[in-house]
Scaffold this active site. Structure first.
Site, PDB file in Angstrom:
ATOM      1  N   LYS A  80       0.855  -1.186   0.000  1.00 19.80           N
ATOM      2  CA  LYS A  80       0.000   0.000   0.000  1.00 19.80           C
ATOM      3  C   LYS A  80       0.888   1.233   0.000  1.00 19.80           C
ATOM      4  O   LYS A  80       1.926   1.263   0.684  1.00 19.80           O
ATOM      5  CB  LYS A  80      -0.900  -0.034   1.234  1.00 19.80           C
ATOM      6  CG  LYS A  80      -1.971   1.042   1.287  1.00 19.80           C
ATOM      7  CD  LYS A  80      -2.870   0.829   2.505  1.00 19.80           C
ATOM      8  CE  LYS A  80      -3.980   1.852   2.593  1.00 19.80           C
ATOM      9  NZ  LYS A  80      -4.879   1.607   3.758  1.00 19.80           N
ATOM     10  N   SER A 155      -9.617   1.358   2.762  1.00 19.40           N
ATOM     11  CA  SER A 155      -8.799   2.148   1.867  1.00 19.40           C
ATOM     12  C   SER A 155      -7.684   1.345   1.183  1.00 19.40           C
ATOM     13  O   SER A 155      -7.021   1.839   0.284  1.00 19.40           O
ATOM     14  CB  SER A 155      -8.153   3.296   2.660  1.00 19.40           C
ATOM     15  OG  SER A 155      -7.302   2.776   3.687  1.00 19.40           O
ATOM     16  N   SER A 179      -9.770  -1.053   7.058  1.00 19.45           N
ATOM     17  CA  SER A 179      -9.252  -0.821   5.711  1.00 19.45           C
ATOM     18  C   SER A 179      -8.478  -1.977   5.098  1.00 19.45           C
ATOM     19  O   SER A 179      -8.097  -1.917   3.931  1.00 19.45           O
ATOM     20  CB  SER A 179      -8.373   0.437   5.695  1.00 19.45           C
ATOM     21  OG  SER A 179      -9.169   1.590   5.808  1.00 19.45           O
TER      22      SER A 179
END
Length: 477
Positions: A80, A155, A179
């Site tokens: 990420k 996310s 997330s």
């Protein structure tokens, strides 16, 4: 849900360590698939081709010399884009970090390389991890690999989509209010939020520091366990790092659930879609058939978690994001005065959702409102932790839905922040308490899209959650 075991991380690592495959061939295959297929999905913001191939060649030389390059030798891993990578851009999905290249690696990145894993690229995300659909990225949305008209969740949607699409067997995400787990459920992969402090946060760009936790996304529970083993452990660079070791997580996966006390949590089931409820009920029946004792339980305080979270997280974010001022790094919009430059930079650099949360958090922390909002939210956080503690006196783990529904359509909730925030209603309580939780793919909804069921446990019960998840994975429809 069937999984190609030959492409799992553990299978790839075993083949590379045995000399049956080269790390270079594994990396080239991964990069080739990303180049050919990621145009529609947009899981990656960038791939690190040269660095990945150089590391692969080093691993191959180690194998040829008879040295063990590590338990994840040659395995491609996606990161990420809020995890710092030395010399490579780290944007957090935001324009305000344009051009920033960290001078250091996050602890988890260093530990991945020590384990022989190869960082293949950086994945898309909601800006500064603020979102539940990966539509808030400054670089465009990620699409669900199962249906490009749907969101992948967020996310950590880019990381979840990268695993679901078969671009990589492993990825790392961050979980502040769900997330990792929510996109894992929507994309049909395994996603885990470890106990707070079990994985170092050093080098994770902060959103809400008391809630953020790095964790694995993987195609299988075994792969997730191996990844957590590789990145976990005490780190003196993180003052919140736990000194308790979790042990050999992979070896304990086959212990089963005989005698385990499972509570099906009403607050994590009742307000979800009927097709999601059906899969949670089937998962409970499967655990009972495997020898667990399964009962219904209500933990009413969990219903307050969402409200408390959306005070605490924005409050911490407003403080953490104050550092992006156009002076030290990232975007700078010139203006006649420092104050004007600061305002112009933040106006141009932050997206609408980040601005919304900064304003919410600043308001909650302001004089005259601190006790009424932030102080009250902290008291609710304590109530949630105490309620969990009472539940875990009766049960070893809790079971519920990960997300209220299957993946929703792109754009369906972008104009309704409250509807978007409700996507995290099942996952937020574990973050407030600092407890571990894992989402496991378990069948599909009426629309044919993946459903994830969630297993929750008390602090440091990570091995037990993985063990329970392995049972669910084995019997999943």
């Amino acid at each position: 849900m069937s999984v190609d075991r030959a492409r799992s991380a553990l299978a790839v690592a075993a083949a590379v360590r045995a000399g049956e495959r080269t790390a270079r061939s594994v990396v080239e295959a991964s990069l080739g698939r990303i180049a050919a297929e990621d145009g529609d999905t947009h899981a990656f913001l960038r791939t690190l081709d040269q660095a990945a191939l150089a590391q692969a060649d080093e691993i191959d030389r180690s194998v040829a010399a008879g040295r063990d390059p590590g338990p994840l030798a040659g395995v491609p891993v996606a990161l990420k884009d809020n995890l710092c990578t030395e010399g490579h851009p780290t944007t957090c999905g935001s324009k305000i970090l344009d051009g920033w290249r960290p001078p250091y690696d996050a602890t988890v990145v260093r530990r991945l390389r020590d384990a022989g894993a190869i960082v293949i690229g950086k994945t898309n995300m909601d800006e500064f991890a603020m979102g539940s659909s990966t539509e808030n990225s400054a670089f465009g949305p990620t699409r669900n690999p199962h249906d490009h008209a749907r969101v992948p969740g967020g996310s950590s949607g880019g990381s979840a989509a990268a695993v679901a699409a078969g671009f990589v067997p492993l990825a790392l995400g961050s979980d502040t209010g769900g997330s990792i787990r929510q996109p894992a459920a929507l994309c049909g992969v395994v996603g885990m939020k470890p106990t707070y402090g079990v994985v170092s946060r050093y080098g994770l760009v902060a959103f809400a520091s008391s809630l953020d936790q790095i964790g694995p996304l993987a195609a299988t529970v075994g792969d997730a366990a191996a990844l957590l083993e590789a990145i976990g452990g005490h780190d003196r660079l993180d003052t919140t790092s736990s000194e308790v070791a979790l042990g050999d997580l992979v070896a304990g996966l086959g212990a089963g659930v005989a005698g385990l006390r499972v509570g099906v949590c009403a607050e994590l089931v009742d307000d979800t879609a009927p097709d999601v409820v059906a899969q949670v009920r089937q998962a409970a029946e499967s655990l009972a058939a495997a020898g667990a004792t399964v009962e219904e339980v209500s933990v009413p305080e969990l219903r307050f978690g969402l409200s408390a979270y959306y005070i605490i997280a924005p409050a911490e974010a407003s403080s953490n994001l104050a550092r992006y001022d156009g002076v030290r790094y990232g975007l700078r919009v010139d203006a006649p005065t420092v104050a004007a430059m600061n305002t112009a930079t933040r106006t141009a650099g932050f997206g609408a959702e980040v601005k919304r949360r900064i304003m919410l958090g600043t308001y909650a922390l302001s004089a005259g409102y601190y006790d009424a909002y932030y102080g009250q939210a902290l008291r609710v956080r304590t109530l949630v932790s105490q309620a969990f503690a009472r539940a875990y006196e009766r049960f070893d783990v809790l079971l519920g839905a990960t997300a209220p529904s299957t993946a929703f359509a792109l754009g369906a909730k972008t104009d309704d922040p409250m509807a978007m925030y409700m996507s995290d209603v099942c996952t937020i309580p574990s973050n407030l308490a600092g407890h571990p939780a894992i989402s496991v793919p378990f069948g599909t909804g009426d629309d044919g899209l993946p459903v994830g069921v969630q297993v929750l446990g008390p602090a440091l019960a990570d091995p037990l959650l993985l063990r329970t998840a392995a049972v669910l994975e084995a019997v999943a429809p």
